[in-house]
Motif scaffolding. Structure first.
Motif, PDB file in Angstrom:
ATOM      1  N   ASN A  89       6.454   6.134  17.959  1.00  0.00           N
ATOM      2  CA  ASN A  89       7.776   5.952  18.564  1.00  0.00           C
ATOM      3  C   ASN A  89       8.654   7.188  18.410  1.00  0.00           C
ATOM      4  O   ASN A  89       9.556   7.409  19.202  1.00  0.00           O
ATOM      5  N   ASP A  93       8.336   8.288  12.817  1.00  0.00           N
ATOM      6  CA  ASP A  93       7.316   7.246  12.831  1.00  0.00           C
ATOM      7  C   ASP A  93       5.935   7.859  12.619  1.00  0.00           C
ATOM      8  O   ASP A  93       5.138   7.357  11.814  1.00  0.00           O
ATOM      9  N   ARG A  97       3.480   7.132   9.456  1.00  0.00           N
ATOM     10  CA  ARG A  97       2.169   6.515   9.672  1.00  0.00           C
ATOM     11  C   ARG A  97       1.018   7.416   9.279  1.00  0.00           C
ATOM     12  O   ARG A  97      -0.039   6.927   8.874  1.00  0.00           O
TER      13      ARG A  97
END
Length: 108
Positions: A89, A93, A97
């Protein structure tokens, strides 16, 4: 043996030129009218593996040199591509991640 020494000298000269260029860039950035002042130079990517470069850069700039991951450039590129493709996103993000916050070492 002579060819090896000549190649080593050329490599050292190229490395010193690169260091001078990096130091000059840091000097120019420090003189920009609207630039924030900085205390550290952060080096990452493949060049961060060259200890001589890191030491000489600290000597030439007079700044602390912090060394990040040699893979940081590749991780950054992967994250940007992931954002462009809709896999992540945002940059944040992608970093979260991928766990893209490698430890840094510092040379004074």
């Amino acid at each position: 043996a002579t060819l090896v020494l000549a190649a080593q000298r050329r490599g050292r000269v190229a490395l010193e030129r690169f260091i001078v260029s990096l130091a000059r860039t840091a000097e120019i950035v420090g003189q920009l009218e609207h630039a924030a002042s900085f205390d550290d130079v952060i080096l990452f990517g493949g060049a961060s593996r060259i200890d001589l470069l890191v030491r000489r850069l600290a000597e030439r700039t007079g700044h602390v040199v912090r060394v990040g991951s040699a893979e940081a450039a590749a991780l950054g590129n992967a994250i940007v591509q992931g954002v462009a493709l809709g896999v992540f996103n945002s940059i944040d993000d992608g970093r979260a991640r991928l766990g893209a916050a490698p430890a840094m070492r510092t040379l004074r």
